[in-house]
Design a protein around this motif. Sequence first.
Motif, PDB file in Angstrom:
ATOM      1  N   PHE A 208      79.031   5.397   0.142  1.00  0.00           N
ATOM      2  CA  PHE A 208      77.837   5.744   0.644  1.00  0.00           C
ATOM      3  C   PHE A 208      77.544   3.862   1.196  1.00  0.00           C
ATOM      4  CE2 PHE A 208      76.096   3.026  -3.098  1.00  0.00           C
ATOM      5  CZ  PHE A 208      76.797   3.000  -3.631  1.00  0.00           C
ATOM      6  N   ASP A 209      76.182   4.377   1.972  1.00  0.00           N
ATOM      7  CA  ASP A 209      75.962   3.229   2.626  1.00  0.00           C
ATOM      8  C   ASP A 209      74.304   2.661   1.193  1.00  0.00           C
ATOM      9  OD1 ASP A 209      76.534   0.957   4.200  1.00  0.00           O
ATOM     10  OD2 ASP A 209      76.825   2.250   5.548  1.00  0.00           O
ATOM     11  N   GLY A 210      73.829   1.845   2.100  1.00  0.00           N
ATOM     12  CA  GLY A 210      72.838   1.272   1.663  1.00  0.00           C
ATOM     13  C   GLY A 210      72.526   0.986   0.006  1.00  0.00           C
ATOM     14  N   LEU A 211      71.557   1.641  -0.308  1.00  0.00           N
ATOM     15  CA  LEU A 211      71.226   0.987  -1.677  1.00  0.00           C
ATOM     16  C   LEU A 211      71.894   2.361  -2.382  1.00  0.00           C
ATOM     17  CD1 LEU A 211      67.641  -0.042  -1.905  1.00  0.00           C
ATOM     18  CD2 LEU A 211      69.587  -1.154  -2.707  1.00  0.00           C
ATOM     19  N   LEU A 212      72.488   2.347  -3.765  1.00  0.00           N
ATOM     20  CA  LEU A 212      73.017   2.848  -4.403  1.00  0.00           C
ATOM     21  C   LEU A 212      71.964   4.110  -5.623  1.00  0.00           C
ATOM     22  CD1 LEU A 212      74.779   4.326  -6.377  1.00  0.00           C
ATOM     23  CD2 LEU A 212      74.517   2.494  -8.170  1.00  0.00           C
ATOM     24  N   VAL A 213      70.666   3.292  -6.103  1.00  0.00           N
ATOM     25  CA  VAL A 213      69.588   4.089  -5.568  1.00  0.00           C
ATOM     26  C   VAL A 213      69.248   5.462  -5.152  1.00  0.00           C
ATOM     27  CG1 VAL A 213      68.765   2.333  -7.615  1.00  0.00           C
ATOM     28  CG2 VAL A 213      67.720   2.587  -5.735  1.00  0.00           C
ATOM     29  N   ASP A 214      69.247   5.177  -3.611  1.00  0.00           N
ATOM     30  CA  ASP A 214      69.060   6.273  -2.727  1.00  0.00           C
ATOM     31  C   ASP A 214      69.890   7.544  -2.694  1.00  0.00           C
ATOM     32  OD1 ASP A 214      66.970   4.686  -1.976  1.00  0.00           O
ATOM     33  OD2 ASP A 214      67.530   3.257  -0.306  1.00  0.00           O
ATOM     34  N   PHE A 215      71.255   6.960  -2.985  1.00  0.00           N
ATOM     35  CA  PHE A 215      72.350   7.189  -2.129  1.00  0.00           C
ATOM     36  C   PHE A 215      72.328   8.233  -3.815  1.00  0.00           C
ATOM     37  CE2 PHE A 215      76.500   9.002  -4.283  1.00  0.00           C
ATOM     38  CZ  PHE A 215      77.372   9.539  -2.805  1.00  0.00           C
ATOM     39  N   ALA A 216      71.864   7.956  -4.956  1.00  0.00           N
ATOM     40  CA  ALA A 216      71.515   8.959  -6.417  1.00  0.00           C
ATOM     41  C   ALA A 216      71.016   9.706  -6.163  1.00  0.00           C
ATOM     42  CB  ALA A 216      71.690   7.546  -7.011  1.00  0.00           C
ATOM     43  N   ARG A 217      69.525   9.372  -5.544  1.00  0.00           N
ATOM     44  CA  ARG A 217      68.114  10.709  -4.917  1.00  0.00           C
ATOM     45  C   ARG A 217      68.893  11.560  -4.197  1.00  0.00           C
ATOM     46  NH1 ARG A 217      65.061   6.798  -3.133  1.00  0.00           N
ATOM     47  NH2 ARG A 217      64.403   5.615  -4.965  1.00  0.00           N
ATOM     48  N   ALA A 218      68.907  11.570  -3.297  1.00  0.00           N
ATOM     49  CA  ALA A 218      69.996  12.290  -2.288  1.00  0.00           C
ATOM     50  C   ALA A 218      70.750  13.350  -2.382  1.00  0.00           C
ATOM     51  CB  ALA A 218      70.185  11.847  -1.021  1.00  0.00           C
ATOM     52  N   ARG A 219      71.725  12.781  -3.996  1.00  0.00           N
ATOM     53  CA  ARG A 219      72.524  13.904  -4.749  1.00  0.00           C
ATOM     54  C   ARG A 219      71.647  14.205  -5.367  1.00  0.00           C
ATOM     55  NH1 ARG A 219      77.484  13.063  -1.522  1.00  0.00           N
ATOM     56  NH2 ARG A 219      77.594  15.362  -3.061  1.00  0.00           N
ATOM     57  N   GLY A 220      70.444  14.496  -5.940  1.00  0.00           N
ATOM     58  CA  GLY A 220      69.528  14.567  -7.202  1.00  0.00           C
ATOM     59  C   GLY A 220      70.879  14.640  -8.372  1.00  0.00           C
ATOM     60  N   ALA A 221      71.300  12.840  -8.290  1.00  0.00           N
ATOM     61  CA  ALA A 221      71.725  12.475  -9.756  1.00  0.00           C
ATOM     62  C   ALA A 221      70.616  11.478 -10.499  1.00  0.00           C
ATOM     63  CB  ALA A 221      73.031  12.085  -8.579  1.00  0.00           C
ATOM     64  N   ARG A 222      71.012  12.270 -11.534  1.00  0.00           N
ATOM     65  CA  ARG A 222      70.136  10.789 -12.579  1.00  0.00           C
ATOM     66  C   ARG A 222      70.658   9.922 -13.550  1.00  0.00           C
ATOM     67  NH1 ARG A 222      65.795  11.709 -16.152  1.00  0.00           N
ATOM     68  NH2 ARG A 222      65.855  10.041 -16.072  1.00  0.00           N
ATOM     69  N   PHE A 223      71.564   9.455 -13.668  1.00  0.00           N
ATOM     70  CA  PHE A 223      72.608   9.214 -13.964  1.00  0.00           C
ATOM     71  C   PHE A 223      73.460   8.141 -13.129  1.00  0.00           C
ATOM     72  CE2 PHE A 223      71.288  11.958 -16.958  1.00  0.00           C
ATOM     73  CZ  PHE A 223      70.284  12.003 -17.972  1.00  0.00           C
ATOM     74  N   VAL A 224      73.313   6.950 -13.258  1.00  0.00           N
ATOM     75  CA  VAL A 224      74.271   6.221 -13.121  1.00  0.00           C
ATOM     76  C   VAL A 224      75.600   5.603 -13.981  1.00  0.00           C
ATOM     77  CG1 VAL A 224      75.123   2.895 -11.540  1.00  0.00           C
ATOM     78  CG2 VAL A 224      73.108   5.173 -10.762  1.00  0.00           C
ATOM     79  N   ILE A 225      77.057   5.421 -13.714  1.00  0.00           N
ATOM     80  CA  ILE A 225      77.959   5.187 -15.141  1.00  0.00           C
ATOM     81  C   ILE A 225      78.680   4.424 -14.950  1.00  0.00           C
ATOM     82  CG2 ILE A 225      79.987   5.886 -16.277  1.00  0.00           C
ATOM     83  CD1 ILE A 225      77.564   8.200 -16.672  1.00  0.00           C
ATOM     84  N   ARG A 226      78.316   3.255 -15.519  1.00  0.00           N
ATOM     85  CA  ARG A 226      79.222   1.861 -15.485  1.00  0.00           C
ATOM     86  C   ARG A 226      80.003   1.673 -16.639  1.00  0.00           C
ATOM     87  NH1 ARG A 226      80.610  -0.770 -10.663  1.00  0.00           N
ATOM     88  NH2 ARG A 226      79.808  -2.214 -11.500  1.00  0.00           N
ATOM     89  N   GLY A 227      81.485   0.749 -15.889  1.00  0.00           N
ATOM     90  CA  GLY A 227      81.756   0.275 -17.790  1.00  0.00           C
ATOM     91  C   GLY A 227      81.588  -0.847 -18.148  1.00  0.00           C
ATOM     92  N   LEU A 228      81.388  -0.501 -18.937  1.00  0.00           N
ATOM     93  CA  LEU A 228      82.015  -2.269 -20.452  1.00  0.00           C
ATOM     94  C   LEU A 228      83.298  -2.297 -20.822  1.00  0.00           C
ATOM     95  CD1 LEU A 228      77.930  -2.235 -21.964  1.00  0.00           C
ATOM     96  CD2 LEU A 228      78.919  -3.667 -19.955  1.00  0.00           C
ATOM     97  N   ARG A 229      83.860  -3.422 -20.263  1.00  0.00           N
ATOM     98  CA  ARG A 229      84.998  -3.803 -21.024  1.00  0.00           C
ATOM     99  C   ARG A 229      85.372  -4.351 -21.724  1.00  0.00           C
ATOM    100  NH1 ARG A 229      87.788  -4.679 -15.214  1.00  0.00           N
ATOM    101  NH2 ARG A 229      86.447  -5.657 -15.768  1.00  0.00           N
ATOM    102  N   ALA A 230      84.038  -4.959 -21.024  1.00  0.00           N
ATOM    103  CA  ALA A 230      84.398  -6.990 -21.895  1.00  0.00           C
ATOM    104  C   ALA A 230      82.816  -7.538 -22.295  1.00  0.00           C
ATOM    105  CB  ALA A 230      85.488  -7.518 -21.727  1.00  0.00           C
ATOM    106  N   VAL A 231      82.318  -8.062 -23.458  1.00  0.00           N
ATOM    107  CA  VAL A 231      81.107  -8.839 -23.167  1.00  0.00           C
ATOM    108  C   VAL A 231      80.933  -9.919 -21.622  1.00  0.00           C
ATOM    109  CG1 VAL A 231      79.794 -10.876 -24.553  1.00  0.00           C
ATOM    110  CG2 VAL A 231      80.850  -9.226 -25.057  1.00  0.00           C
ATOM    111  N   SER A 232      81.977 -10.177 -21.105  1.00  0.00           N
ATOM    112  CA  SER A 232      82.204 -10.487 -20.133  1.00  0.00           C
ATOM    113  C   SER A 232      81.967  -9.724 -18.901  1.00  0.00           C
ATOM    114  CB  SER A 232      83.435 -11.846 -19.328  1.00  0.00           C
ATOM    115  OG  SER A 232      84.471 -10.623 -19.872  1.00  0.00           O
TER     116      SER A 232
END
Length: 166
Positions: free
Chosen positions: A76-100
């Motif tokens: 995707f190009d541009g903003l993540l939220v625009d891509f999510a909206r265009a693809r009908g997604a309500r959730f963005v997943i990110r990983g958290l490995r450590a406090v850092s």
Amino acid sequence: MNSEQALIAIYPGSFDPLTVGHEDLARRTLIFADRVIVAVARRATHQKMLLFSVEERLEMLREVFAGEDRIECDTFDGLLVDFARARGARFVIRGLRAVSDFEYEFQMAQMNRELSNQIETLFLIPDLAYSFLSASLVREVASLGGDVSRFVSAPVLRRLNERFRR
Ligand code: PNS
């Protein structure tokens, strides 16, 4: 279930390259989502020295997740939220490995919420075995001749070996 009812999540990132830690998170997402779109960003917030082109990274994703029909790979190009909206997604997943990881992730999640209140960021914790793993360390170790075969799948390993001519 029609596509409007399906719970679709986007798992965005640079994936330079995709590691087994990323793969773990994409598959974990399917515990609660019907489909996940693993999406390579053409513009990352923190610009890095990239090893693979966007197209190469997408190809690797497609090879690794081939046959897993609830996992789609895209860019995707541009903003993540625009891509999510265009693809009908309500959730963005990110990983958290450590406090850092937290500060960077918190800033992005809050900014994304400012940009669109319709999209929620969900943080998943990878398997403990992958808590130290990052694409940047894989790049570095591979470039210095170290064995990264435990940290990436075969299609990625093949490209790393080609890139560093082994
Ligand atoms: O793997 P990364 O590099 O940590 O992933 C960061 C990524 C790609 C998720 C982030 O940079 C992003 O969403 N970029 C798209 C452009 C955008 O929406 N920027 C505003 C984010 S707050």
